[in-house]
Design a protein around this motif. Structure first.
Motif, short mmCIF file in Angstrom:
data_model
loop_
_atom_site.label_atom_id
_atom_site.label_comp_id
_atom_site.label_asym_id
_atom_site.label_seq_id
_atom_site.Cartn_x
_atom_site.Cartn_y
_atom_site.Cartn_z
N GLN A 68 0.82 -1.21 0.00
CA GLN A 68 0.00 0.00 0.00
C GLN A 68 0.85 1.26 0.00
N PHE A 69 1.89 1.27 0.84
CA PHE A 69 2.75 2.45 0.90
C PHE A 69 3.49 2.67 -0.41
N ILE A 70 4.01 1.57 -0.98
CA ILE A 70 4.70 1.70 -2.27
C ILE A 70 3.75 2.24 -3.32
N TYR A 71 2.53 1.72 -3.31
CA TYR A 71 1.54 2.15 -4.29
C TYR A 71 1.22 3.64 -4.15
N SER A 72 0.90 4.07 -2.90
CA SER A 72 0.57 5.47 -2.69
C SER A 72 1.73 6.38 -3.05
N PHE A 73 2.93 5.92 -2.71
CA PHE A 73 4.12 6.71 -3.04
C PHE A 73 4.23 6.89 -4.55
N CYS A 74 4.03 5.79 -5.29
CA CYS A 74 4.11 5.87 -6.75
C CYS A 74 3.04 6.81 -7.31
N VAL A 75 1.84 6.69 -6.76
CA VAL A 75 0.75 7.55 -7.22
C VAL A 75 1.13 9.01 -7.06
N LEU A 76 1.61 9.38 -5.88
CA LEU A 76 1.98 10.77 -5.65
C LEU A 76 3.15 11.18 -6.52
N ALA A 77 4.15 10.30 -6.62
CA ALA A 77 5.36 10.63 -7.37
C ALA A 77 5.06 10.84 -8.85
N ILE A 78 4.04 10.18 -9.36
CA ILE A 78 3.70 10.38 -10.78
C ILE A 78 2.67 11.49 -10.95
N GLU A 79 1.59 11.44 -10.17
CA GLU A 79 0.47 12.35 -10.43
C GLU A 79 0.77 13.81 -10.11
N VAL A 80 1.53 14.05 -9.04
CA VAL A 80 1.77 15.46 -8.67
C VAL A 80 2.64 16.18 -9.71
N PRO A 81 3.84 15.65 -10.03
CA PRO A 81 4.62 16.35 -11.07
C PRO A 81 3.89 16.41 -12.41
N LEU A 82 3.24 15.31 -12.77
CA LEU A 82 2.53 15.28 -14.05
C LEU A 82 1.40 16.31 -14.06
N GLY A 83 0.67 16.38 -12.96
CA GLY A 83 -0.42 17.36 -12.84
C GLY A 83 0.10 18.78 -12.99
N ILE A 84 1.26 19.07 -12.36
CA ILE A 84 1.84 20.41 -12.47
C ILE A 84 2.21 20.71 -13.92
N GLY A 173 -4.68 27.37 -9.08
CA GLY A 173 -3.64 28.09 -8.35
C GLY A 173 -2.86 29.02 -9.26
N LEU A 174 -2.54 28.54 -10.45
CA LEU A 174 -1.76 29.35 -11.39
C LEU A 174 -2.57 30.57 -11.86
N ARG A 175 -3.87 30.35 -12.02
CA ARG A 175 -4.71 31.45 -12.50
C ARG A 175 -4.78 32.58 -11.49
N SER A 176 -4.52 32.29 -10.23
CA SER A 176 -4.63 33.33 -9.21
C SER A 176 -3.38 34.20 -9.13
N ILE A 177 -2.39 33.92 -9.98
CA ILE A 177 -1.18 34.75 -9.96
C ILE A 177 -1.40 35.94 -10.88
N PRO A 178 -1.33 37.17 -10.36
CA PRO A 178 -1.55 38.33 -11.21
C PRO A 178 -0.48 38.43 -12.32
N ASP A 179 -0.90 38.97 -13.45
CA ASP A 179 -0.02 39.08 -14.59
C ASP A 179 1.24 39.89 -14.31
N VAL A 180 1.13 40.87 -13.40
CA VAL A 180 2.29 41.72 -13.13
C VAL A 180 3.49 40.92 -12.62
N ALA A 194 13.33 29.94 -13.07
CA ALA A 194 13.22 30.87 -11.93
C ALA A 194 11.77 31.32 -11.75
N VAL A 195 11.07 31.54 -12.85
CA VAL A 195 9.66 31.92 -12.76
C VAL A 195 8.88 30.82 -12.06
N GLN A 200 5.69 30.70 -9.41
CA GLN A 200 4.57 29.77 -9.54
C GLN A 200 4.51 28.77 -8.39
N LEU A 201 5.64 28.16 -8.08
CA LEU A 201 5.63 27.12 -7.04
C LEU A 201 5.16 27.65 -5.68
#
Lengths: 287, 369
Positions: A68-84, A173-180, A194-195, A200-201
């Motif tokens: 279970q831990f390996i599975y959840s770790f893999c899910v987070l390790a793939i989905e979070v960077p991919l989602g970003i 989250g990204l949309r809430s960053i003002p253009d300035v 750097a941006v 963004q991060l």
């Protein structure tokens, strides 16, 4: 002597009642089961912590916990960077915005068991699109007999199903960053990295916290997909905690053990979520 | 470095943001862009910076055509109305960020950051994060970041708007000092005429995307090219009334007067006169003056000043008086304004006559404001 106005307690009372019925009473029922050995409503024995000791020593559970831990770790390790990455590459204005939002929302609307069924078919080596392609490419892929393939299929399923949730959260989250801010970065001649790193991060931190917690809790409780795909097999390759628990409670009707197990399960999720939360917010005061 | 805009035009989706703007900014000059919200101040600054490209016209930096040179390849910096800093970096790293991009050596960075921070009075805050600072300190950090890299062009887009009154005064005074010994072109956008006058330097009036007038601040204030410039440069705006000269007599609204000495040179015809709100007086003046019966509509008392909203016939007027004056609403008041202090415009709007030597008429030495 100072007199206190205790009327405020009346205002808190509805919450107490609500929480009692929605959480405390059901949980106490489970606690009640976990310290007794029940044969029928009239034949019950108080066994103390025996169930807990048994559960903690059960190698079957150790295995599924590690899995279970390996599975959840893999899910987070793939989905979070991919989602970003998906969120960053989504259009910021124009017709592409509603189009990509709808496209990303579609997987989220598909029920778990349907996702399981879709992949069960699509992964088959005889009539499934992906299974057939993989086998035609010379890869020996068969989720029904190969534990590794089954495991990867369950993971791919989850990534397919839930990466868009992370992407949508990040996009908001990204949309809430003002253009300035971007303008200022251009004037500063900041690089794309750097941006991302300094503008963004930091702005994504809060939504990422929610995304990580949701995805952790959900993946840690995964049940339907492996159940539909292979029923936890082959062998015990995709038997995760929920499935073990269900087998124990409904298959063997071992209520005491199952209750003790649920509480430990609950505490693990609580603990890990707390660790995530603390780790991600501990330097909040710095920005 | 000098910056020249040559017939610059920009429209977005059929809407004109800047139309045919020509402007030359001298090296080492301090320039104020004055105009209402949406007058095009920010757009003009973006064009100067190279964040946007004009549809027509050219931009020259030191005679070199930079119209199509992107902002990353120019040496500009900008301070915004919002306090823009990197939230996860300390004040030191925030200020140092443009220098790091430019690959300046570490000792040099430390030296310049400390120097700039000291100039802005934030040297004791270098280890803090932007969130731990007050608004004024955050804006000082942003300003330090803009100043540290010694840009050719520094743009300030209403930087003091979000600060409280006292801080604004303090930072405004510092602004001029910061640029005194620099060769940088500074451009400062504001909506407030008083701020423009206080900052001095070259003032450019912008209205609906057009440059109305440009020149030294007090010069523009005293000799507005036309009615529009006079109206823009003054808060509350200048009072306008119709005036006709005929047969050695003049008529202002419905008031007949013998033609005053200062208007003797004007030919017969229709005009419009402008009276700055602070030139009205409640007491009769010794010199030849316009005398006008009015009805008081509203009296605004703000601290030590009073703004009287008056009407004469159908003409609305504003008088700005020093001190607190309490009157009843709808009370009849007679107001006076010296003929010497009036502006005269053609019906088309161009200036015909401005007050001759306004300095001598204001004894408190504040200049003519």
């Amino acid at each position: 002597m100072k007199t206190y106005n205790n009327k405020a307690w009346w205002l808190v009372l509805p919450v107490f009642v609500l929480v009692a019925f929605s959480a405390i009473i059901p949980m106490m029922t489970v606690v009640n089961y976990s310290v007794q050995d029940i044969f029928d409503p009239s034949t019950r024995y108080f066994v103390g912590t025996e169930w807990y000791r048994e559960i903690l020593a059960d190698p079957r559970l150790h295995d599924s916990l590690v899995r279970q831990f390996i599975y959840s770790f893999c899910v987070l390790a793939i989905e979070v960077p991919l989602g970003i990455v998906v969120a960053l590459s989504m259009p910021r204005r124009g017709l592409g915005v509603p189009f990509s939002l709808i496209l990303l929302s579609l997987p989220l609307l598909v029920p778990w068991n349907v996702v399981g069924t879709i992949w069960q078919i699509i992964g088959r080596e005889d009539i499934g699109l992906y299974g057939w392609i993989l086998n035609s490419l010379g890869l020996d892929y068969n989720y029904a007999s190969n534990p590794r393939d089954a495991w990867i299929t369950v993971l791919v399923m989850d990534v397919w199903h839930w990466t868009s949730l992370v992407a949508l959260l990040c996009y908001s989250g990204l949309r809430s960053i003002p253009d300035v801010y971007y303008q200022a970065a251009r004037i500063d001649r900041a690089s794309h990295w750097a941006v991302f790193r300094f503008i963004q991060l930091p702005k994504l931190k809060n939504v990422l916290l929610i995304a990580v917690m949701l995805r952790f809790m959900d993946s840690f409780m995964i049940y339907t997909e492996p159940f539909v795909l292979t029923g936890g097999g082959p062998g015990t390759a995709t038997t995760f905690l929920s499935q073990t628990l269900t087998q124990m409670a409904l298959g063997q009707f071992d209520l005491g053990r199952a209750a003790a197990f649920s509480l430990i399960y609950f505490l693990i999720i609580l603990l890990v979520t707390w660790v995530f939360y603390t780790a991600m917010t501990h330097n909040d005061d710095k920005g | 470095m000098s910056l020249q805009l040559d017939n610059v035009t920009l429209s977005v989706r059929g809407e004109t943001y800047i139309s045919d703007a020509s402007l030359t900014l001298e090296p080492g000059s301090f320039n104020v862009l004055l105009g209402h919200t949406l007058a095009g101040k920010t757009t003009l600054m973006r064009l100067m910076a190279g964040l946007d490209r004009p549809d027509h016209g050219r931009v020259y930096l030191d005679g070199r055509d930079v119209t199509h040179l992107p902002v990353r390849q120019r040496n500009v910096s900008m301070v915004y109305q919002q306090f823009i800093n990197y939230p996860t970096l300390t004040v030191f790293d925030n200020i140092a960020s443009p220098l790091k991009q430019a690959r300046v050596s570490r000792q040099e960075i430390t030296r310049r950051v400390e120097e700039t921070a000291a100039m802005l009075g934030i040297q004791q805050l270098l280890g803090r994060y932007p969130q731990e600072l007050s608004g004024g300190q955050q804006q000082r950090t942003a300003m330090a970041r803009a100043l540290v890299k010694e840009a050719d062009l520094v743009l300030f887009d209403e930087p003091l708007v979000n600060l409280d009154y006292k801080l604004r005064e303090a930072l405004r005074v510092e602004m001029r000092k910061l640029f005194e010994s620099r060769n940088t072109i500074a451009v400062y956008a504001t909506t407030e005429p008083a701020e423009a006058l206080a900052l001095g330097g070259t003032t450019t009036l912008l209205h609906q995307g057009r440059i109305v007038q440009s020149g030294p601040g007090d010069e523009v204030y005293r000799h507005p090219r036309n009615r529009e410039a006079a109206t823009l440069f003054g808060e509350p705006p200048i009072n306008l009334m119709p005036m006709t000269i005929q047969a050695g007599e003049c008529r202002i609204a419905d008031q007949r007067q013998p033609l005053p000495e200062v208007w003797k040179s004007l030919s017969e015809g229709d005009y419009q006169i402008g009276i700055r709100p602070h030139h009205w007086s409640l007491e009769p003046l010794t010199e030849p003056a316009l005398r006008l019966p009015t009805i008081l509509r509203v009296a605004e008392i703000s601290g030590s000043e009073t703004f009287l909203h008056l009407s004469h016939e159908r003409i609305d007027l504003v008088a700005h008086l020093i001190g607190i004056h309490e009157f009843g609403v709808d009370q009849a008041l007679e107001v006076h304004a010296s003929f010497r202090q009036l502006f005269v415009f053609e019906p088309g709007g161009d200036l015909v006559l401005s007050p001759p030597s306004p300095r001598s008429t204001v004894p408190d030495g504040r200049g003519d404001r």
